[in-house]
Design an enzyme around this catalytic site. Structure first.
Site, PDB file in Angstrom:
ATOM      1  N   ARG A 148       0.868  -1.173   0.000  1.00  8.92           N
ATOM      2  CA  ARG A 148       0.000   0.000   0.000  1.00  8.92           C
ATOM      3  C   ARG A 148       0.909   1.228   0.000  1.00  8.92           C
ATOM      4  O   ARG A 148       2.052   1.170   0.446  1.00  8.92           O
ATOM      5  CB  ARG A 148      -0.897   0.024   1.232  1.00  8.92           C
ATOM      6  N   LYS A 172      -2.210  -1.861   7.995  1.00  7.87           N
ATOM      7  CA  LYS A 172      -3.347  -1.267   8.677  1.00  7.87           C
ATOM      8  C   LYS A 172      -3.391  -1.716  10.134  1.00  7.87           C
ATOM      9  O   LYS A 172      -3.131  -2.864  10.440  1.00  7.87           O
ATOM     10  CB  LYS A 172      -4.647  -1.661   7.967  1.00  7.87           C
ATOM     11  N   HIS A 244      -1.965   2.040  -5.947  1.00  7.03           N
ATOM     12  CA  HIS A 244      -2.789   0.844  -5.748  1.00  7.03           C
ATOM     13  C   HIS A 244      -2.767  -0.057  -6.979  1.00  7.03           C
ATOM     14  O   HIS A 244      -2.891  -1.281  -6.871  1.00  7.03           O
ATOM     15  CB  HIS A 244      -4.223   1.272  -5.444  1.00  7.03           C
ATOM     16  N   ARG A 247      -0.045  -2.580  -6.716  1.00  8.05           N
ATOM     17  CA  ARG A 247      -0.402  -3.614  -5.738  1.00  8.05           C
ATOM     18  C   ARG A 247      -1.367  -4.625  -6.364  1.00  8.05           C
ATOM     19  O   ARG A 247      -1.209  -5.838  -6.199  1.00  8.05           O
ATOM     20  CB  ARG A 247      -1.033  -2.934  -4.522  1.00  8.05           C
ATOM     21  N   HIS A 270      -4.027  -9.088   3.991  1.00  3.18           N
ATOM     22  CA  HIS A 270      -5.478  -9.136   4.143  1.00  3.18           C
ATOM     23  C   HIS A 270      -5.857 -10.052   5.303  1.00  3.18           C
ATOM     24  O   HIS A 270      -5.349 -11.169   5.405  1.00  3.18           O
ATOM     25  CB  HIS A 270      -6.140  -9.664   2.871  1.00  3.18           C
ATOM     26  N   TYR A 279     -10.280  -8.612  -4.474  1.00  2.00           N
ATOM     27  CA  TYR A 279      -9.178  -7.755  -4.881  1.00  2.00           C
ATOM     28  C   TYR A 279      -8.572  -8.216  -6.192  1.00  2.00           C
ATOM     29  O   TYR A 279      -8.132  -7.434  -7.013  1.00  2.00           O
ATOM     30  CB  TYR A 279      -8.113  -7.838  -3.779  1.00  2.00           C
TER      31      TYR A 279
END
Length: 298
Positions: A148, A172, A244, A247, A270, A279
């Site tokens: 990211r 995250k 993105h 990615r 994830h 995704y």
């Protein structure tokens, strides 16, 4: 309870209990703050504990006239999460958003770059400029590690474990994972570290940050977007390309070449395998190839 108090507690919950990054918190609270502004403009006396579905429906209608279905769905989702929090804290017993139906939206998939297109973007980098070596290392890292943009800008020298062929990535919620790094990417990062970085007047607070601007500070997310935008314009590529995109291309190319979905999930960071499936837009033709290649009953 006043709206200001409710949103303040909600932010603290997202930050402390959920461990979310500031950008994610801003996204969670954006539409709630918009609702608060709307209610104040109409001098509404409804509080977070008393507001009902009809008032929310009027608010959504007033702000959704210029929004596409996906943005409308995001708006409703943001409000639902806020009232779910109030229920969680026992301030409410019901969620007024539950009676509001979200618009149907199709799955929106980002553009994927081919290997030739990625090579073209990298070839367009002017290596005669000091920032050229840095930018090449940035694009290679985005693509070969599937990071990211925030993970890239926060990457540190102390996160590089080149002898083990891994880098440590903070994703995250400050969750960390180790991602394999290719020999080519290691080569370009090493060139940048040895030949370019020593000539940058590094700010002490950013001394461990890997990718720096010319003033010795950490690169911003906006700067990464600008670097990519300039390369896209230079190559004349007719695609909407962002960090993105690299990615997404990383994950897609791995899948197309037979990589295990679970391994890709771990590299992307994830939590749910479902996120990885969406995704990577797993298409039927690829699944058929996997079945025909690996299933014992051919």
């Amino acid at each position: 309870m006043k709206w200001e108090d409710a949103i303040k507690m909600y932010i603290e919950y997202l930050k402390i209990e959920r461990g979310l990054a500031q950008n994610t918190i801003d996204n969670y609270t954006f539409d709630v703050k918009k609702l608060i502004k709307y209610l104040y403009e109409f001098e509404s006396t409804e509080s977070p504990l008393t507001i009902e579905s009809e008032s929310l429906r009027q608010f959504i209608y007033s702000v959704s006239k210029s929004l596409n279905p996906r943005s409308q769905a995001r708006l409703i989702s943001g409000l639902r999460n806020f009232f779910d929090y109030l229920i969680f804290e026992n301030y409410r017993t019901n969620n007024p958003v539950d009676l509001i139906e979200s618009p149907r939206i199709g799955r929106k998939l980002p553009d994927t770059l081919s290997i030739d297109e990625i090579d073209a973007l990298i070839s367009a980098i002017d290596l005669s400029l000091p920032q050229g070596e840095r930018n090449r290392a940035i694009i290679e890292t985005l693509y070969s590690c599937g990071l990211r943009v925030s993970e890239l800008t926060n990457l540190r020298l102390s996160d590089l474990f080149f002898e083990e062929d891994f880098i440590k990535v903070t994703g995250k919620g400050d969750k960390q994972r180790f991602v394999p790094i290719s020999p080519l990417t290691k080569k370009y990062i090493t060139i940048y570290i040895k030949d370019i970085r020593p000539h940058i007047p590094v700010i002490d607070a950013h001394r461990d940050i890997l990718f720096l601007n010319r003033r010795g500070k950490q690169l911003t997310r906006a700067m990464i977007f600008t670097i990519i935008k300039q390369l896209v314009e230079k190559t004349g590529l007719n695609k909407n390309v962002s960090p993105h995109t690299f990615r997404h291309s990383f994950a897609t190319h791995l899948l197309e070449n037979g990589a295990d979905l679970r391994a890709i999930q771990m590299m992307l960071g994830h939590e749910s395998i479902t996120t990885t499936e969406i995704y990577m837009h797993v298409d039927r033709s690829h699944l058929s190839e996997v079945l025909n290649k690996f299933h014992p009953r051919k």
